[in-house]
Design an enzyme around this catalytic site. Structure first.
Site, PDB file in Angstrom:
ATOM      1  N   GLU A  35       0.886  -1.159   0.000  1.00  0.00           N
ATOM      2  CA  GLU A  35       0.000   0.000   0.000  1.00  0.00           C
ATOM      3  C   GLU A  35       0.928   1.213   0.000  1.00  0.00           C
ATOM      4  O   GLU A  35       1.792   1.304   0.876  1.00  0.00           O
ATOM      5  CB  GLU A  35      -0.789  -0.064   1.321  1.00  0.00           C
ATOM      6  CG  GLU A  35      -2.098   0.602   1.316  1.00  0.00           C
ATOM      7  CD  GLU A  35      -2.792   0.392   2.667  1.00  0.00           C
ATOM      8  OE1 GLU A  35      -2.700  -0.711   3.246  1.00  0.00           O
ATOM      9  OE2 GLU A  35      -3.410   1.353   3.126  1.00  0.00           O
ATOM     10  N   ARG A 262       4.029 -12.506  10.297  1.00  0.00           N
ATOM     11  CA  ARG A 262       4.753 -11.250  10.113  1.00  0.00           C
ATOM     12  C   ARG A 262       6.090 -11.317  10.809  1.00  0.00           C
ATOM     13  O   ARG A 262       6.232 -11.988  11.825  1.00  0.00           O
ATOM     14  CB  ARG A 262       3.984 -10.104  10.793  1.00  0.00           C
ATOM     15  CG  ARG A 262       2.710  -9.720  10.168  1.00  0.00           C
ATOM     16  CD  ARG A 262       2.082  -8.594  10.989  1.00  0.00           C
ATOM     17  NE  ARG A 262       2.488  -7.297  10.491  1.00  0.00           N
ATOM     18  CZ  ARG A 262       1.899  -6.698   9.473  1.00  0.00           C
ATOM     19  NH1 ARG A 262       0.911  -7.262   8.834  1.00  0.00           N
ATOM     20  NH2 ARG A 262       2.298  -5.515   9.085  1.00  0.00           N
ATOM     21  N   LYS A 272       3.376   0.905   9.829  1.00  0.00           N
ATOM     22  CA  LYS A 272       3.606   2.121   9.040  1.00  0.00           C
ATOM     23  C   LYS A 272       3.012   3.339   9.720  1.00  0.00           C
ATOM     24  O   LYS A 272       3.533   4.442   9.575  1.00  0.00           O
ATOM     25  CB  LYS A 272       3.041   1.950   7.634  1.00  0.00           C
ATOM     26  CG  LYS A 272       4.016   1.173   6.746  1.00  0.00           C
ATOM     27  CD  LYS A 272       3.594   1.202   5.303  1.00  0.00           C
ATOM     28  CE  LYS A 272       2.526   0.160   5.071  1.00  0.00           C
ATOM     29  NZ  LYS A 272       2.189   0.021   3.658  1.00  0.00           N
TER      30      LYS A 272
HETATM   31  P1  ATP Z   1       1.007  -1.841   8.114  1.00  0.00           P
HETATM   32  O1  ATP Z   1       0.056  -2.759   8.811  1.00  0.00           O
HETATM   33  O2  ATP Z   1       2.180  -1.421   8.897  1.00  0.00           O
HETATM   34  O3  ATP Z   1       0.351  -0.692   7.404  1.00  0.00           O
HETATM   35  P2  ATP Z   1       0.770  -3.459   5.859  1.00  0.00           P
HETATM   36  O4  ATP Z   1       0.830  -4.911   6.083  1.00  0.00           O
HETATM   37  O5  ATP Z   1      -0.559  -2.862   5.674  1.00  0.00           O
HETATM   38  O6  ATP Z   1       1.609  -2.727   6.960  1.00  0.00           O
HETATM   39  P3  ATP Z   1       1.339  -3.353   3.111  1.00  0.00           P
HETATM   40  O7  ATP Z   1       1.948  -2.254   2.332  1.00  0.00           O
HETATM   41  O8  ATP Z   1      -0.091  -3.646   2.900  1.00  0.00           O
HETATM   42  O9  ATP Z   1       1.649  -3.052   4.615  1.00  0.00           O
HETATM   43  O10 ATP Z   1       2.193  -4.665   2.944  1.00  0.00           O
HETATM   44  C1  ATP Z   1       2.548  -5.198   1.704  1.00  0.00           C
HETATM   45  C2  ATP Z   1       2.863  -6.648   1.879  1.00  0.00           C
HETATM   46  O11 ATP Z   1       3.910  -6.828   2.811  1.00  0.00           O
HETATM   47  C3  ATP Z   1       1.676  -7.408   2.415  1.00  0.00           C
HETATM   48  O12 ATP Z   1       1.548  -8.607   1.690  1.00  0.00           O
HETATM   49  C4  ATP Z   1       2.011  -7.657   3.829  1.00  0.00           C
HETATM   50  O13 ATP Z   1       1.426  -8.832   4.308  1.00  0.00           O
HETATM   51  C5  ATP Z   1       3.527  -7.716   3.818  1.00  0.00           C
HETATM   52  N1  ATP Z   1       4.065  -7.298   5.108  1.00  0.00           N
HETATM   53  C6  ATP Z   1       3.857  -6.131   5.734  1.00  0.00           C
HETATM   54  N2  ATP Z   1       4.445  -6.109   6.941  1.00  0.00           N
HETATM   55  C7  ATP Z   1       5.071  -7.302   7.079  1.00  0.00           C
HETATM   56  C8  ATP Z   1       5.856  -7.909   8.114  1.00  0.00           C
HETATM   57  N3  ATP Z   1       6.134  -7.263   9.246  1.00  0.00           N
HETATM   58  N4  ATP Z   1       6.319  -9.153   7.912  1.00  0.00           N
HETATM   59  C9  ATP Z   1       6.061  -9.801   6.767  1.00  0.00           C
HETATM   60  N5  ATP Z   1       5.324  -9.304   5.758  1.00  0.00           N
HETATM   61  C10 ATP Z   1       4.828  -8.075   5.903  1.00  0.00           C
HETATM   62 MG    MG Z   2      -1.958  -3.640   4.130  1.00  0.00          MG
END
Ligand code: ATP
Ligand code: MG
Length: 564
Positions: A35, A262, A272
């Site tokens: 995102e 995660r 984020k």
């Molecule tokens: P946040 O919850 O901090 O906003 P997010 O998961 O929404 O993070 P995205 O940009 O949607 O962030 O993540 C893109 C991809 O990276 C998704 O497939 C997500 O599952 C993966 N991802 C994000 N954070 C992690 C993490 N800590 N460990 C492994 N994969 C992750």
């Molecule tokens: Mg997300």
């Protein structure tokens, strides 16, 4: 089917290989779906290495797809930084760069299809009412009074929602699934909401109707022919909805969602929202601050992409919740730099030494190996003269026996040069040591260190030849191993910020061979650690170095302190 021998077989890898072996898929397609509402962090690296890595090893493809359905939190700076970071990590999406917003028109058409099949309806409940109707984990929800609207009425209202006739929050489109489902995600989830007045970074002002993630994601996957949609565990409960969407619209294929845990790393935060807060409230100096767990921060700090990939391989992929120690990441960085970093000498806290029996105005060019184990890295010249700087910490007027450096009346070897003896300590009016008067033994150059019993070897630079530099030392960003847990203790995660996470040493002196060092160049400063030239602030006249990592693991001590 090819597979690199080093890639560990995690459970996802096994599923995918089995799907290829059974002929379920002829080739695999994955995607990384960020995102664009922040910079990528080390947690994303885990997902990138998994998605791009498995595609690369199994001759498949991996798309980069921006999941851009929340335009008010997104912007183009993030879209660009994410591409830069994925590329820097060593992956290539070829011509497969997509945006979920590319599919807005198709998503709309699939929503119309759901309405026509009687599987979606326009609901006029407001947010508060929706919450009340939703029920709880233990109690079923109640059906919306708008659930039985006719297909015609729904089609008409949905069209008018798109046309902008209704204000934000007045109507949503919902799936018609099951208000009594034990899985709350299936209780007639919202598929579309109205958002006026946002300018989307890709679609501008074209839409005032935006699809929800849970609706957008499965369809985007299907439109791209994704075979395995890998996501983190919090989406496990959303999988039935993912499958429901794919079952109920006429998409070209049926991707399979598989969840993994995660990555969490101690002494930092990964959300984020929290990282944005650190940047916006000025706790750090931007997304690429070397203390941040972001890819941009780690790059600036001097971590190599190889080390980050190595780390991601070492932590593996499972379904178990995990909290990884920072020392594991740092060990990967250290292993890599130990092999590749040329050695150099830098004095962080200079103390002047005058070698009184060395000829005034004399100087000589000594040679030093660039790497103790790797002769192919060659040697360099280091000038020696009558005045040198040593580190203040390497001198004590009096010291315990185990102090292996210079003391009054004692001897020490200057690395790659002579043995000196401290004859006199010069102080200023405040009793501060300002200079040492020493003498050297001309017979000790290159002599076998074992021939001469000196208490230790210290690094130095020639006063006349040294270059001034600024050196930034970093420590963990937080004082608590799990600042994310702060909320539970009724505090904010920012309460646990480490006030001592940055030390800027502005009066350092480095050896002259470093003149011309370019941003990103890395070195081991002997006895001090691994350093790189800062990509933003360093200029030829005044070099700025970041300490990438210390020579030895310092985390065990920190952990001990924390437990105390
Ligand atoms: P946040 O919850 O901090 O906003 P997010 O998961 O929404 O993070 P995205 O940009 O949607 O962030 O993540 C893109 C991809 O990276 C998704 O497939 C997500 O599952 C993966 N991802 C994000 N954070 C992690 C993490 N800590 N460990 C492994 N994969 C992750
Ligand atoms: Mg997300």
């Amino acid at each position: 089917m090819s597979s690199t021998p080093t890639a560990p077989k995690n459970f996802i890898r096994q599923i995918i290989e089995a799907d290829l072996a059974s002929g379920k898929h002829r080739g695999i397609a994955t995607r990384f779906p960020p995102e664009p509402n922040g910079y990528l962090h080390i947690g994303h690296a885990k997902s990138i290495v998994l998605n791009f890595g498995v595609a690369k090893d199994l001759a498949g493809t991996c798309n980069l797809r921006f999941d851009d359905t929340n335009p008010h939190k997104e912007n183009i700076e993030y879209v660009e930084s994410i591409q830069e970071d994925v590329r820097w990590l060593g992956y290539d999406w070829g011509d497969r760069l997509y945006f979920a917003s590319d599919y807005f028109e198709k998503l709309y058409a699939y929503a119309v299809e759901l309405i026509e099949k009687g599987r979606a309806f326009v609901c006029d409940l407001d947010a508060e009412q929706m919450r009340q109707f939703r029920g709880t984990l233990t109690e079923p929800g109640k059906e919306s009074p708008f659930r039985d609207r006719s297909v015609e009425e729904n089609l008409d209202l949905f069209k008018r929602m798109r046309a902008g006739e209704f204000p934000d929050g007045t109507r949503v489109l919902r799936a018609k699934i099951d208000m009594a489902s034990p899985n709350i995600n299936l209780r007639d989830p919202v598929l579309y909401r109205i958002r006026h007045g946002v300018i989307h970074h890709q679609t501008g002002a074209e839409w005032c109707l935006y699809p929800m993630y849970d609706y957008t994601h499965p369809i985007s996957d299907a439109l791209e022919g994704i075979t395995h949609s890998l996501c983190t565990l919090e989406f496990e409960d959303h999988r039935p909805l993912y499958d429901w969407v794919l079952q109920n619209v006429s998409v070209p294929c049926r991707p399979r969602q598989i969840e993994f845990s995660r990555l969490n790393v101690q002494y930092t935060v990964m959300s984020k929202r929290k990282l944005t807060q650190l940047v916006e409230e000025g706790y750090v100096r931007g997304w690429d601050d070397p203390r941040m767990p972001t890819i941009a921060g780690m790059r600036r700090r001097g971590y190599a992409p190889e080390s980050i990939r190595d780390f991601c391989e070492r932590i593996g992929v499972t379904k178990a919740d995990n909290m990884v120690e920072m020392s594991l990441l740092e060990n990967c960085v250290r292993d890599d730099l130990n092999r590749r970093a040329p050695r150099a000498m830098a004095v962080l806290r200079p103390l002047k030494v005058v070698i009184e029996n060395y000829p005034e105005g004399g100087e000589e060019r000594l040679r030093a190996p660039n790497h103790p184990q790797d002769e192919s890295m060659g040697t360099r010249e280091i000038p020696f003269a009558r005045e040198v700087y040593i580190d203040r910490d390497d001198f004590r007027e009096q010291a315990p026996r185990k102090f292996k450096r210079l003391i009054t009346g004692g001897e020490v070897r200057l690395r790659n040069a002579y043995v000196i003896r401290c004859d006199e300590v010069i102080k200023d009016g405040q009793d501060e040591i300002v200079e040492l008067r020493c003498s050297y033994d001309p017979e000790t150059l290159g002599a076998n260190p074992a021939d001469r019993k000196v208490s230790g070897v210290i690094h130095w630079v020639s006063v006349k030849h040294a270059l001034p530099a600024e050196i930034r030392l970093y420590d963990r960003l937080f004082t608590h191993p799990t600042p994310d847990a702060a909320r539970e203790e009724g505090r904010s995660f920012t309460d646990y910020l480490n006030a001592d996470s940055l030390h800027e040493l502005t009066r350092c002196q480095v050896e002259p061979s470093l003149a011309g060092a370019a941003p990103g160049d890395f070195f081991q400063f002997e006895r001090e650690g691994y350093f790189c030239v800062d990509g933003k602030d360093s200029v030829a006249e005044r070099l700025v170095f970041n300490r990438t990592v210390t020579l030895r693991d310092t985390w065990a001590k920190i952990e001990q302190e924390h437990r105390r």
